[in-house]
Write a protein that holds these residues in place. Sequence first.
Motif, mmCIF file in Angstrom:
data_model
loop_
_atom_site.group_PDB
_atom_site.id
_atom_site.type_symbol
_atom_site.label_atom_id
_atom_site.label_comp_id
_atom_site.label_asym_id
_atom_site.label_seq_id
_atom_site.Cartn_x
_atom_site.Cartn_y
_atom_site.Cartn_z
ATOM 1 N N LEU A 136 2.337 -0.104 -2.350
ATOM 2 C CA LEU A 136 1.254 0.430 -1.538
ATOM 3 C C LEU A 136 0.677 -0.691 -0.682
ATOM 4 N N TYR A 137 0.707 -0.484 0.617
ATOM 5 C CA TYR A 137 0.244 -1.495 1.568
ATOM 6 C C TYR A 137 -1.012 -1.027 2.289
ATOM 7 N N HIS A 138 -1.987 -1.918 2.391
ATOM 8 C CA HIS A 138 -3.137 -1.667 3.250
ATOM 9 C C HIS A 138 -2.721 -1.999 4.680
ATOM 10 N N VAL A 139 -2.993 -1.088 5.633
ATOM 11 C CA VAL A 139 -2.592 -1.284 7.022
ATOM 12 C C VAL A 139 -3.803 -1.717 7.851
ATOM 13 N N ASN A 140 -3.669 -2.847 8.508
ATOM 14 C CA ASN A 140 -4.699 -3.337 9.419
ATOM 15 C C ASN A 140 -4.175 -3.119 10.847
ATOM 16 N N TYR A 141 -4.660 -2.081 11.494
ATOM 17 C CA TYR A 141 -4.131 -1.728 12.808
ATOM 18 C C TYR A 141 -4.607 -2.690 13.895
ATOM 19 N N GLU A 142 -5.790 -3.216 13.758
ATOM 20 C CA GLU A 142 -6.293 -4.144 14.772
ATOM 21 C C GLU A 142 -5.470 -5.430 14.784
ATOM 22 N N ALA A 143 -5.150 -5.942 13.603
ATOM 23 C CA ALA A 143 -4.362 -7.170 13.509
ATOM 24 C C ALA A 143 -2.864 -6.899 13.578
ATOM 25 N N GLY A 144 -2.473 -5.634 13.329
ATOM 26 C CA GLY A 144 -1.059 -5.303 13.296
ATOM 27 C C GLY A 144 -0.361 -5.899 12.095
ATOM 28 N N THR A 145 -0.965 -5.732 10.891
ATOM 29 C CA THR A 145 -0.410 -6.325 9.677
ATOM 30 C C THR A 145 -0.425 -5.318 8.538
ATOM 31 N N ILE A 146 0.408 -5.571 7.534
ATOM 32 C CA ILE A 146 0.382 -4.819 6.282
ATOM 33 C C ILE A 146 0.231 -5.803 5.133
ATOM 34 N N ARG A 147 -0.547 -5.409 4.118
ATOM 35 C CA ARG A 147 -0.807 -6.280 2.967
ATOM 36 C C ARG A 147 -0.656 -5.468 1.690
ATOM 37 N N ASN A 148 0.217 -5.931 0.791
ATOM 38 C CA ASN A 148 0.432 -5.230 -0.473
ATOM 39 C C ASN A 148 -0.856 -5.203 -1.301
ATOM 40 N N THR A 149 -1.267 -4.009 -1.706
ATOM 41 C CA THR A 149 -2.510 -3.874 -2.445
ATOM 42 C C THR A 149 -2.319 -3.320 -3.849
ATOM 43 N N ASP A 150 -1.177 -2.632 -4.115
ATOM 44 C CA ASP A 150 -0.956 -2.068 -5.446
ATOM 45 C C ASP A 150 0.490 -1.595 -5.542
ATOM 46 N N ILE A 151 0.871 -1.165 -6.733
ATOM 47 C CA ILE A 151 2.208 -0.618 -6.988
ATOM 48 C C ILE A 151 2.075 0.651 -7.807
ATOM 49 N N LEU A 152 2.738 1.701 -7.379
ATOM 50 C CA LEU A 152 2.827 2.934 -8.150
ATOM 51 C C LEU A 152 4.179 2.930 -8.857
ATOM 52 N N ARG A 153 4.144 2.758 -10.174
ATOM 53 C CA ARG A 153 5.391 2.631 -10.938
ATOM 54 C C ARG A 153 5.906 4.005 -11.339
ATOM 55 N N CYS A 154 7.201 4.232 -11.088
ATOM 56 C CA CYS A 154 7.858 5.478 -11.482
ATOM 57 C C CYS A 154 8.619 5.252 -12.795
ATOM 58 N N GLN A 155 9.230 6.302 -13.306
ATOM 59 C CA GLN A 155 9.963 6.206 -14.552
ATOM 60 C C GLN A 155 11.132 5.222 -14.394
ATOM 61 N N ILE A 156 11.474 4.524 -15.470
ATOM 62 C CA ILE A 156 12.586 3.584 -15.448
ATOM 63 C C ILE A 156 13.880 4.320 -15.121
ATOM 64 N N ASP A 157 14.671 3.736 -14.232
ATOM 65 C CA ASP A 157 15.951 4.309 -13.792
ATOM 66 C C ASP A 157 15.781 5.675 -13.114
ATOM 67 N N SER A 158 14.633 5.918 -12.527
ATOM 68 C CA SER A 158 14.414 7.207 -11.847
ATOM 69 C C SER A 158 14.904 7.177 -10.403
ATOM 70 N N ALA A 159 14.894 6.006 -9.753
ATOM 71 C CA ALA A 159 15.323 5.837 -8.363
ATOM 72 C C ALA A 159 14.556 6.742 -7.410
ATOM 73 N N PRO A 160 13.244 6.515 -7.224
ATOM 74 C CA PRO A 160 12.486 7.320 -6.264
ATOM 75 C C PRO A 160 13.118 7.229 -4.880
ATOM 76 N N LYS A 161 13.242 8.362 -4.211
ATOM 77 C CA LYS A 161 14.011 8.427 -2.963
ATOM 78 C C LYS A 161 13.156 8.763 -1.751
ATOM 79 N N THR A 162 12.258 9.728 -1.889
ATOM 80 C CA THR A 162 11.452 10.119 -0.744
ATOM 81 C C THR A 162 10.113 10.663 -1.214
#
Length: 352
Positions: free
Chosen positions: A171-197
Amino acid sequence: MSKEKYVAYVGTYTHENSIGIHLYDLDVENGTMKERKVIPINNASHLAVTHNGKYLYSIADEGVQAFKILPDGDLEVINKEWIGGMRGCFVEVTDDDRFLFVGGYHDGRVSMMRLNPDNGRIEGIADGVFHKGMGRCIAERSSRPHVNCVKLTPDQKYLCAVDGGLDHIKLYHVNYEAGTIRNTDILRCQIDSAPKTMRFSPDGKYAYVLCELLNCVNVYRYEEINGEPEFEFLQEITTEDPKDDDICSASAMELTEDGNYLYVANGGVNSAVIYSVDKETGLLSLICNCRISGEFPKAIAVFPDNKHFMTLNHESNEICTFGINYEDKYFIMHGKPIAVDKPNCVAIHKLN
């Protein structure tokens, strides 16, 4: 609905006989489509139309290519730009059409690109991040980062980068004025689940994540709390049919525009699954799970009337269209399959 005109842009891989994006005229009322022309481009593996309906962006071997959408739906090349890494697999445009995000399967890169909303030109790279780490399995698919999808949260504040190799969503926080992305957190899925979309409900309250190896849809409640994105896990529902013994690989997912139904395509078993959505709770209930005619449905799209849908069958080189009966819980094919080499993505567009 019948007086409104729609076209479908179908992206293809071009290492066989196809040469680019196939343009189809849609007859929404009858659930049919007719090819009009093909626009040359290298390996158009994902497409996105801007929210103002004026431009289309496509993945290409060279990076991302921009097109102007003409009044009849035809495409006119604007420009193309490198994305700062290997070729991408998914494009996402901001609501104000000022930025474009690209997900990279091959190198695990997330790219933020500047757009000119006045003429549709891609103005170059604003920012980019390479995912790092190793997955749990030794198989190539799950041993290193693979960004399958990038989706903005409905409030446009955060970018969700779905990484099927690491089994999580950054999960990235988007700063549109600066044109940057900064990682703010991670949403963990099940092990070996391979989230696709990933998709969000139209009201922005719920998120749906399709997992390719676990063959399920994860349902989350989404909200911003104290300036940070929060996802509460609500449900895991299978995409498999218990009566099927064949190998299943969840391959594609789309919500209807009204948010009432969610569609999933499965490779291996070559099936389509339709769920009803409880719009109060976000939870899914199975309507039907049936085989389709074709091999490896790599993409699925619902017609604007919500009464028809198509599957893009990558390995059998065809597009199939179907009519749905929600009450009696079945769908049936409409006409013969449409021949097209290596179809893999589709965007339906309403002509102005």
